[in-house]
Design a protein around this motif. Sequence first.
Motif, PDB file in Angstrom:
ATOM      1  N   ALA A 239       0.896  -1.323   0.032  1.00  0.00           N
ATOM      2  CA  ALA A 239      -0.007   0.037   0.089  1.00  0.00           C
ATOM      3  C   ALA A 239       0.871   1.221  -0.120  1.00  0.00           C
ATOM      4  N   ALA A 240       1.769   1.150   0.729  1.00  0.00           N
ATOM      5  CA  ALA A 240       2.718   2.416   0.801  1.00  0.00           C
ATOM      6  C   ALA A 240       3.459   2.814  -0.393  1.00  0.00           C
ATOM      7  N   ALA A 241       3.556   2.122  -1.491  1.00  0.00           N
ATOM      8  CA  ALA A 241       4.138   2.455  -2.582  1.00  0.00           C
ATOM      9  C   ALA A 241       3.039   3.490  -3.464  1.00  0.00           C
ATOM     10  N   PHE A 242       1.950   3.550  -3.074  1.00  0.00           N
ATOM     11  CA  PHE A 242       0.918   4.455  -3.882  1.00  0.00           C
ATOM     12  C   PHE A 242       0.305   5.579  -2.841  1.00  0.00           C
ATOM     13  N   GLY A 243       0.806   5.656  -1.992  1.00  0.00           N
ATOM     14  CA  GLY A 243       0.143   6.999  -1.238  1.00  0.00           C
ATOM     15  C   GLY A 243      -1.295   7.201  -1.055  1.00  0.00           C
ATOM     16  N   ALA A 244      -1.585   8.306  -0.951  1.00  0.00           N
ATOM     17  CA  ALA A 244      -2.970   8.679  -0.502  1.00  0.00           C
ATOM     18  C   ALA A 244      -4.038   8.212  -1.440  1.00  0.00           C
ATOM     19  N   GLY A 245      -5.139   8.100  -1.607  1.00  0.00           N
ATOM     20  CA  GLY A 245      -6.100   7.817  -2.656  1.00  0.00           C
ATOM     21  C   GLY A 245      -7.403   7.391  -2.273  1.00  0.00           C
ATOM     22  N   ALA A 246      -8.201   6.419  -2.872  1.00  0.00           N
ATOM     23  CA  ALA A 246      -9.395   6.048  -2.765  1.00  0.00           C
ATOM     24  C   ALA A 246      -9.058   5.048  -1.735  1.00  0.00           C
ATOM     25  N   PRO A 247     -10.214   4.756  -0.911  1.00  0.00           N
ATOM     26  CA  PRO A 247     -10.246   3.750   0.157  1.00  0.00           C
ATOM     27  C   PRO A 247      -9.915   2.240  -0.432  1.00  0.00           C
ATOM     28  N   ALA A 248      -9.182   1.401   0.110  1.00  0.00           N
ATOM     29  CA  ALA A 248      -8.791   0.158  -0.486  1.00  0.00           C
ATOM     30  C   ALA A 248      -9.928  -0.756  -0.633  1.00  0.00           C
ATOM     31  N   VAL A 249      -9.991  -1.328  -1.640  1.00  0.00           N
ATOM     32  CA  VAL A 249     -10.888  -2.605  -1.695  1.00  0.00           C
ATOM     33  C   VAL A 249     -10.598  -3.742  -0.905  1.00  0.00           C
ATOM     34  N   ARG A 250      -9.009  -4.012  -1.230  1.00  0.00           N
ATOM     35  CA  ARG A 250      -8.530  -5.207  -0.332  1.00  0.00           C
ATOM     36  C   ARG A 250      -7.212  -4.413   0.046  1.00  0.00           C
ATOM     37  N   ASP A 251      -6.462  -4.714   1.227  1.00  0.00           N
ATOM     38  CA  ASP A 251      -5.367  -4.330   1.917  1.00  0.00           C
ATOM     39  C   ASP A 251      -4.841  -5.466   2.696  1.00  0.00           C
ATOM     40  N   SER A 252      -4.034  -6.275   2.490  1.00  0.00           N
ATOM     41  CA  SER A 252      -3.388  -7.327   3.121  1.00  0.00           C
ATOM     42  C   SER A 252      -1.815  -7.324   2.804  1.00  0.00           C
ATOM     43  N   VAL A 253      -1.200  -8.358   3.393  1.00  0.00           N
ATOM     44  CA  VAL A 253       0.103  -8.526   3.235  1.00  0.00           C
ATOM     45  C   VAL A 253       0.381  -8.753   1.720  1.00  0.00           C
ATOM     46  N   VAL A 255      -2.075  -8.694  -1.117  1.00  0.00           N
ATOM     47  CA  VAL A 255      -2.767  -8.251  -2.197  1.00  0.00           C
ATOM     48  C   VAL A 255      -3.095  -6.606  -1.517  1.00  0.00           C
ATOM     49  N   TYR A 256      -2.957  -5.775  -2.584  1.00  0.00           N
ATOM     50  CA  TYR A 256      -3.354  -4.389  -2.382  1.00  0.00           C
ATOM     51  C   TYR A 256      -4.333  -3.878  -3.339  1.00  0.00           C
ATOM     52  N   ALA A 257      -5.447  -3.476  -3.278  1.00  0.00           N
ATOM     53  CA  ALA A 257      -6.252  -3.144  -4.485  1.00  0.00           C
ATOM     54  C   ALA A 257      -7.170  -1.970  -4.098  1.00  0.00           C
ATOM     55  N   ARG A 258      -7.149  -1.076  -5.021  1.00  0.00           N
ATOM     56  CA  ARG A 258      -8.127   0.151  -4.849  1.00  0.00           C
ATOM     57  C   ARG A 258      -8.678   0.827  -6.023  1.00  0.00           C
ATOM     58  N   SER A 259      -9.994   0.860  -5.993  1.00  0.00           N
ATOM     59  CA  SER A 259     -10.633   1.542  -7.325  1.00  0.00           C
ATOM     60  C   SER A 259     -10.068   3.008  -7.606  1.00  0.00           C
ATOM     61  N   GLY A 260     -10.567   3.682  -8.344  1.00  0.00           N
ATOM     62  CA  GLY A 260     -10.327   5.169  -8.426  1.00  0.00           C
ATOM     63  C   GLY A 260      -9.905   5.238 -10.115  1.00  0.00           C
ATOM     64  N   ASP A 261      -9.190   6.346 -10.403  1.00  0.00           N
ATOM     65  CA  ASP A 261      -8.786   6.779 -11.545  1.00  0.00           C
ATOM     66  C   ASP A 261      -7.453   7.198 -11.468  1.00  0.00           C
ATOM     67  N   PRO A 262      -6.249   6.695 -11.682  1.00  0.00           N
ATOM     68  CA  PRO A 262      -6.438   5.246 -11.770  1.00  0.00           C
ATOM     69  C   PRO A 262      -6.444   4.133 -10.807  1.00  0.00           C
ATOM     70  N   ALA A 263      -7.040   2.989 -11.054  1.00  0.00           N
ATOM     71  CA  ALA A 263      -7.045   1.871  -9.958  1.00  0.00           C
ATOM     72  C   ALA A 263      -5.913   1.216  -9.988  1.00  0.00           C
ATOM     73  N   VAL A 264      -5.582   0.598  -8.602  1.00  0.00           N
ATOM     74  CA  VAL A 264      -4.354  -0.030  -8.450  1.00  0.00           C
ATOM     75  C   VAL A 264      -4.424  -1.396  -7.946  1.00  0.00           C
ATOM     76  N   LEU A 265      -3.815  -2.448  -8.595  1.00  0.00           N
ATOM     77  CA  LEU A 265      -3.778  -3.744  -7.969  1.00  0.00           C
ATOM     78  C   LEU A 265      -2.308  -4.168  -7.858  1.00  0.00           C
ATOM     79  N   ALA A 266      -1.858  -4.510  -6.731  1.00  0.00           N
ATOM     80  CA  ALA A 266      -0.656  -5.002  -6.347  1.00  0.00           C
ATOM     81  C   ALA A 266      -0.622  -6.285  -5.726  1.00  0.00           C
ATOM     82  N   GLU A 267       0.077  -7.304  -5.954  1.00  0.00           N
ATOM     83  CA  GLU A 267       0.142  -8.601  -5.277  1.00  0.00           C
ATOM     84  C   GLU A 267       1.435  -9.276  -5.046  1.00  0.00           C
ATOM     85  N   ARG A 268       1.581 -10.230  -4.305  1.00  0.00           N
ATOM     86  CA  ARG A 268       2.941 -11.013  -4.201  1.00  0.00           C
ATOM     87  C   ARG A 268       2.455 -12.358  -4.785  1.00  0.00           C
TER      88      ARG A 268
END
Length: 283
Positions: A239-253, A255-268
């Motif tokens: 999560a820290a790599a993307f700074g402030a933004g829309a509330p996360a849809v998922r935020d765990s060790v 998977v991190y996903a948040r909607s918005g413009d742009p939307a972000v999906l990061a996963e191990r």
Amino acid sequence: MSGAVQAGYAPPTRPDQPDPGRRRLRFLVAAAAAWAVLLAGLTWWSVRHDPPTVKEQRSLEQAGPVVDRAVGRLTAVVGRDGVPALLPDRIERGCRVTPLDDGVELERGVEVVLAGDDVRELLQRVADRLPAEWRAGVATFDGEPRLRADAGEFVAVEGRAGGPGRVLLTARTGCRPEGAGYRPPAADAAEETAAVRRALGDWGGAAGPVQVLVAPCPGGGTARSARAETAGAASASLAAAFGAGAPAVRDSVDVYARSGDPAVLAERVDDRIRVAVTTPCAA
């Protein structure tokens, strides 16, 4: 002996007269052979000269833009119900268009991460938002919900579970002649690419190649995803790599996903971190 014929018996055939049964059999065999030759000739000529009338005769070059438009629309109908990311296209060779001709198949897709695990609910919302002429519906196959729709030009759309809290939406051509081949759409994705590179830097990864994927939107413009991956330290915060933004849809060790413009999906995934930054089509 008189020339009268005894009742119940056919008169004998004289040596100089052909058997009627054999003559008819030879005629039927000859007619069947001629018909088979004519049918084979017409089939060969039709495959090479008739204008397109069925899906096998419409080339990948013609079907590719239909798939691209379908993928863009799928990102739009997901809306804020999940975090979408365009997937790389897949081209499969070796299918048979006719007994004489090889063909190819194109598939493009969108992965969607959900806040919860209710895959059926998202699939039903997607089906309800698709155009009426797509005849979209959700049914159960092998105990799992499945969306089916027709995007036109014999392009099939499907939606299914892609894992816990994840949906996979695809558009597929079926087997086609290749023609001039598939040419994926292109567009500038500077903002999405910059966000991916910043995340790679925050995780200590090299600013490696970024793959840009594009699909046209129904109302104009394009959906764009920038994707990359890097070897990531176990302690890196997604999560820290993307700074402030829309509330996360998922935020765990993992998977991190948040909607918005742009939307972000990061996963191990194993020892790597994968990231996709996406600007979807407007709902």
